[in-house]
Design a protein around this motif. Structure first.
Motif, PDB file in Angstrom:
ATOM      1  N   LEU A  73     -14.149   9.978  40.337  1.00 33.62           N
ATOM      2  CA  LEU A  73     -13.641  10.661  41.386  1.00 33.62           C
ATOM      3  C   LEU A  73     -14.251  10.607  42.471  1.00 33.62           C
ATOM      4  O   LEU A  73     -13.817  10.943  43.654  1.00 33.62           O
ATOM      5  N   HIS A  74     -15.776  10.215  42.741  1.00 35.33           N
ATOM      6  CA  HIS A  74     -16.603  10.100  43.831  1.00 35.33           C
ATOM      7  C   HIS A  74     -16.948   8.846  44.308  1.00 35.33           C
ATOM      8  O   HIS A  74     -17.627   8.672  45.216  1.00 35.33           O
ATOM      9  N   VAL A  75     -16.275   7.724  43.805  1.00 36.72           N
ATOM     10  CA  VAL A  75     -16.593   6.511  44.080  1.00 36.72           C
ATOM     11  C   VAL A  75     -16.059   6.243  45.534  1.00 36.72           C
ATOM     12  O   VAL A  75     -15.118   6.529  45.708  1.00 36.72           O
ATOM     13  N   LYS A  76     -16.828   5.875  46.354  1.00 38.71           N
ATOM     14  CA  LYS A  76     -16.782   5.596  48.172  1.00 38.71           C
ATOM     15  C   LYS A  76     -16.346   4.049  48.152  1.00 38.71           C
ATOM     16  O   LYS A  76     -15.607   3.599  48.948  1.00 38.71           O
ATOM     17  N   LYS A  77     -17.590   3.165  47.682  1.00 38.96           N
ATOM     18  CA  LYS A  77     -17.527   1.982  48.113  1.00 38.96           C
ATOM     19  C   LYS A  77     -18.067   0.908  47.051  1.00 38.96           C
ATOM     20  O   LYS A  77     -19.123   1.284  46.353  1.00 38.96           O
ATOM     21  N   LEU A  78     -17.617  -0.307  46.959  1.00 40.72           N
ATOM     22  CA  LEU A  78     -18.223  -1.313  46.049  1.00 40.72           C
ATOM     23  C   LEU A  78     -18.358  -2.530  46.938  1.00 40.72           C
ATOM     24  O   LEU A  78     -17.966  -2.988  47.658  1.00 40.72           O
ATOM     25  N   THR A  79     -20.140  -3.027  46.818  1.00 40.89           N
ATOM     26  CA  THR A  79     -20.404  -3.864  47.924  1.00 40.89           C
ATOM     27  C   THR A  79     -20.934  -5.155  46.901  1.00 40.89           C
ATOM     28  O   THR A  79     -21.812  -4.904  45.888  1.00 40.89           O
ATOM     29  N   PRO A  80     -20.483  -6.224  47.165  1.00 43.40           N
ATOM     30  CA  PRO A  80     -21.340  -7.344  46.403  1.00 43.40           C
ATOM     31  C   PRO A  80     -22.649  -7.630  46.674  1.00 43.40           C
ATOM     32  O   PRO A  80     -23.224  -7.173  47.669  1.00 43.40           O
ATOM     33  N   TRP A  81     -23.346  -7.834  45.559  1.00 43.39           N
ATOM     34  CA  TRP A  81     -24.916  -7.813  45.565  1.00 43.39           C
ATOM     35  C   TRP A  81     -25.401  -9.250  45.346  1.00 43.39           C
ATOM     36  O   TRP A  81     -25.304  -9.917  46.237  1.00 43.39           O
ATOM     37  N   PHE A  82     -25.628  -9.557  44.100  1.00 39.42           N
ATOM     38  CA  PHE A  82     -26.010 -11.024  43.776  1.00 39.42           C
ATOM     39  C   PHE A  82     -25.695 -11.233  42.229  1.00 39.42           C
ATOM     40  O   PHE A  82     -25.914 -10.603  41.346  1.00 39.42           O
ATOM     41  N   ASN A  83     -25.653 -12.566  41.976  1.00 42.16           N
ATOM     42  CA  ASN A  83     -25.438 -12.974  40.805  1.00 42.16           C
ATOM     43  C   ASN A  83     -23.957 -12.376  40.031  1.00 42.16           C
ATOM     44  O   ASN A  83     -24.060 -12.062  38.700  1.00 42.16           O
ATOM     45  N   GLY A  84     -22.989 -12.067  41.000  1.00 47.25           N
ATOM     46  CA  GLY A  84     -21.963 -11.514  40.245  1.00 47.25           C
ATOM     47  C   GLY A  84     -21.810  -9.908  40.137  1.00 47.25           C
ATOM     48  O   GLY A  84     -20.907  -9.015  39.626  1.00 47.25           O
ATOM     49  N   ALA A  85     -22.999  -9.281  40.340  1.00 52.64           N
ATOM     50  CA  ALA A  85     -23.388  -7.772  40.389  1.00 52.64           C
ATOM     51  C   ALA A  85     -22.825  -7.172  41.710  1.00 52.64           C
ATOM     52  O   ALA A  85     -22.672  -7.967  42.676  1.00 52.64           O
ATOM     53  N   TYR A  86     -22.776  -5.995  41.646  1.00 51.88           N
ATOM     54  CA  TYR A  86     -22.216  -5.199  42.623  1.00 51.88           C
ATOM     55  C   TYR A  86     -22.944  -3.935  42.891  1.00 51.88           C
ATOM     56  O   TYR A  86     -23.777  -3.539  42.059  1.00 51.88           O
ATOM     57  N   GLN A  87     -23.094  -3.279  44.253  1.00 53.13           N
ATOM     58  CA  GLN A  87     -23.701  -1.811  44.128  1.00 53.13           C
ATOM     59  C   GLN A  87     -22.559  -0.887  44.809  1.00 53.13           C
ATOM     60  O   GLN A  87     -21.575  -1.159  45.528  1.00 53.13           O
ATOM     61  N   LEU A  88     -22.937   0.048  44.264  1.00 55.90           N
ATOM     62  CA  LEU A  88     -21.603   1.388  44.071  1.00 55.90           C
ATOM     63  C   LEU A  88     -22.376   2.526  44.977  1.00 55.90           C
ATOM     64  O   LEU A  88     -23.346   2.772  44.787  1.00 55.90           O
ATOM     65  N   GLU A  89     -21.465   2.960  46.040  1.00 49.79           N
ATOM     66  CA  GLU A  89     -21.845   4.246  46.774  1.00 49.79           C
ATOM     67  C   GLU A  89     -20.942   5.266  46.284  1.00 49.79           C
ATOM     68  O   GLU A  89     -19.686   5.142  45.980  1.00 49.79           O
ATOM     69  N   LEU A  90     -21.304   6.552  46.222  1.00 49.65           N
ATOM     70  CA  LEU A  90     -20.704   7.554  46.075  1.00 49.65           C
ATOM     71  C   LEU A  90     -20.697   8.565  47.195  1.00 49.65           C
ATOM     72  O   LEU A  90     -21.659   8.677  48.024  1.00 49.65           O
ATOM     73  N   GLU A  91     -19.483   9.259  47.164  1.00 46.39           N
ATOM     74  CA  GLU A  91     -19.287  10.168  48.297  1.00 46.39           C
ATOM     75  C   GLU A  91     -20.266  11.155  48.263  1.00 46.39           C
ATOM     76  O   GLU A  91     -20.501  11.871  47.353  1.00 46.39           O
ATOM     77  N   GLY A  92     -20.909  11.644  49.553  1.00 44.39           N
ATOM     78  CA  GLY A  92     -21.867  12.532  49.610  1.00 44.39           C
ATOM     79  C   GLY A  92     -23.270  12.128  48.860  1.00 44.39           C
ATOM     80  O   GLY A  92     -24.172  13.122  48.843  1.00 44.39           O
ATOM     81  N   ARG A  93     -23.610  11.038  48.598  1.00 49.39           N
ATOM     82  CA  ARG A  93     -24.688  10.547  48.185  1.00 49.39           C
ATOM     83  C   ARG A  93     -25.496   9.492  48.808  1.00 49.39           C
ATOM     84  O   ARG A  93     -24.468   8.577  49.236  1.00 49.39           O
ATOM     85  N   SER A  94     -26.500   9.306  48.823  1.00 47.31           N
ATOM     86  CA  SER A  94     -27.244   8.103  49.760  1.00 47.31           C
ATOM     87  C   SER A  94     -27.604   6.991  48.988  1.00 47.31           C
ATOM     88  O   SER A  94     -27.736   5.966  49.175  1.00 47.31           O
ATOM     89  N   GLU A  95     -28.158   6.958  47.623  1.00 48.42           N
ATOM     90  CA  GLU A  95     -28.459   6.119  46.776  1.00 48.42           C
ATOM     91  C   GLU A  95     -27.209   5.092  46.538  1.00 48.42           C
ATOM     92  O   GLU A  95     -26.005   5.649  46.379  1.00 48.42           O
ATOM     93  N   LYS A  96     -27.721   3.955  46.190  1.00 53.61           N
ATOM     94  CA  LYS A  96     -26.637   2.889  45.382  1.00 53.61           C
ATOM     95  C   LYS A  96     -26.884   2.367  44.281  1.00 53.61           C
ATOM     96  O   LYS A  96     -28.208   2.283  43.885  1.00 53.61           O
ATOM     97  N   LEU A  97     -26.113   2.471  43.379  1.00 55.56           N
ATOM     98  CA  LEU A  97     -26.112   2.491  41.980  1.00 55.56           C
ATOM     99  C   LEU A  97     -25.713   0.882  41.892  1.00 55.56           C
ATOM    100  O   LEU A  97     -24.667   0.205  42.261  1.00 55.56           O
ATOM    101  N   SER A  98     -26.679   0.161  40.774  1.00 55.26           N
ATOM    102  CA  SER A  98     -26.150  -1.055  40.475  1.00 55.26           C
ATOM    103  C   SER A  98     -25.042  -1.293  39.380  1.00 55.26           C
ATOM    104  O   SER A  98     -24.978  -0.596  38.403  1.00 55.26           O
ATOM    105  N   VAL A  99     -24.177  -1.963  39.755  1.00 57.34           N
ATOM    106  CA  VAL A  99     -22.903  -2.133  38.637  1.00 57.34           C
ATOM    107  C   VAL A  99     -23.162  -3.829  38.108  1.00 57.34           C
ATOM    108  O   VAL A  99     -23.145  -4.787  38.749  1.00 57.34           O
TER     109      VAL A  99
END
Length: 243
Positions: free
Chosen positions: A203-229
């Protein structure tokens, strides 16, 4: 979820049937109501048991899985089809038959779990899931008291040594409950595992950004940290998020 999903497992190899049945029965809400060892018996079981889903092997003598699936499309109650096979070359044909998923042998527990999520998405009423997500609460014991956290308020959870951290907008909570146990309860709602040690609230997912080697970084609404997918979860995450 009170609604049990009825499943029939079809494979001409007994040990393959037993293995898949065992993996399926580890999930709450799944009821394996029967097994079949051929395409012909799969059709008979579908007529007799009226299952919601058939897990269907492809390579079987006489009537193979693809032929059986086409025959099942003619039934009054058409079950969902998941092909389960050692042969990846049949995948394109499987999806032309509108299969829900295509599992490859040897079976992987995580892939089976993601298949069950897809089945639940198709069979369980989303209105009920949204109501549970909105009204349900997670119980957290603190200093002898039980605090109830609304499911919607949780951003994500992760494992930190022997403690599960629950992150909300206002506070961080510690739970002794394992991440795997929480996942089994929350995945049918709005939660999804993005990494071995992380579960997020979709419900809080804001953005998915390609990172490296097929992985992504995920941003949540209202949070500054980026989580690894992890790359193994990217495809299924996108399927969950995108219309």
């Amino acid at each position: 979820m009170n609604r049990m999903i009825k499943v029939v497992v079809v494979d001409d190899e007994r040990y393959a049937r037993e293995e898949l049945t065992y993996l399926l029965e580890q999930h709450t809400g799944i009821d394996v109501v029967g097994e079949a060892d051929s395409g012909e018996s799969a059709i008979m079981k579908a007529i007799q048991l009226q299952p919601d889903v058939l897990f269907l092997d492809v390579e079987m003598p006489k009537l193979n899985g693809m032929e059986a699936a086409k025959a099942l499309m003619e039934l009054k109650k058409v079950p969902l089809i998941v092909f389960a096979t050692a042969y990846p070359q049949f995948a394109a044909e499987a999806f032309r038959i509108n299969a829900v998923d295509y599992l490859l042998k040897p079976y992987d527990e995580e892939q089976v779990k993601q298949t069950i999520i897809r089945i639940q998405d198709k069979l369980l009423p989303k209105e009920n899931l949204e109501t549970i997500s909105r009204l349900g609460k997670l119980a957290i014991e603190m200093d002898g008291e039980i605090e109830y956290i609304p499911i919607r308020d949780i951003f994500y959870m992760y494992r930190d040594e022997k403690v599960t951290k629950v992150i909300t907008a206002k506070q961080e909570y510690d739970l002794r409950t394992s991440l795997k146990e929480l996942e089994s309860k929350l995945t049918p709602l709005s939660f999804f595992r993005i990494h071995k040690g992380y579960i997020v609230n979709l419900l809080h997912v804001k953005k998915l950004t390609p990172w490296f080697n097929g992985a992504y970084q995920l941003e949540l609404e209202g949070r500054s940290e980026k989580l690894s997918v992890s790359r193994n979860y990217v495809r299924d995450l996108r399927q969950q998020l995108e219309v």
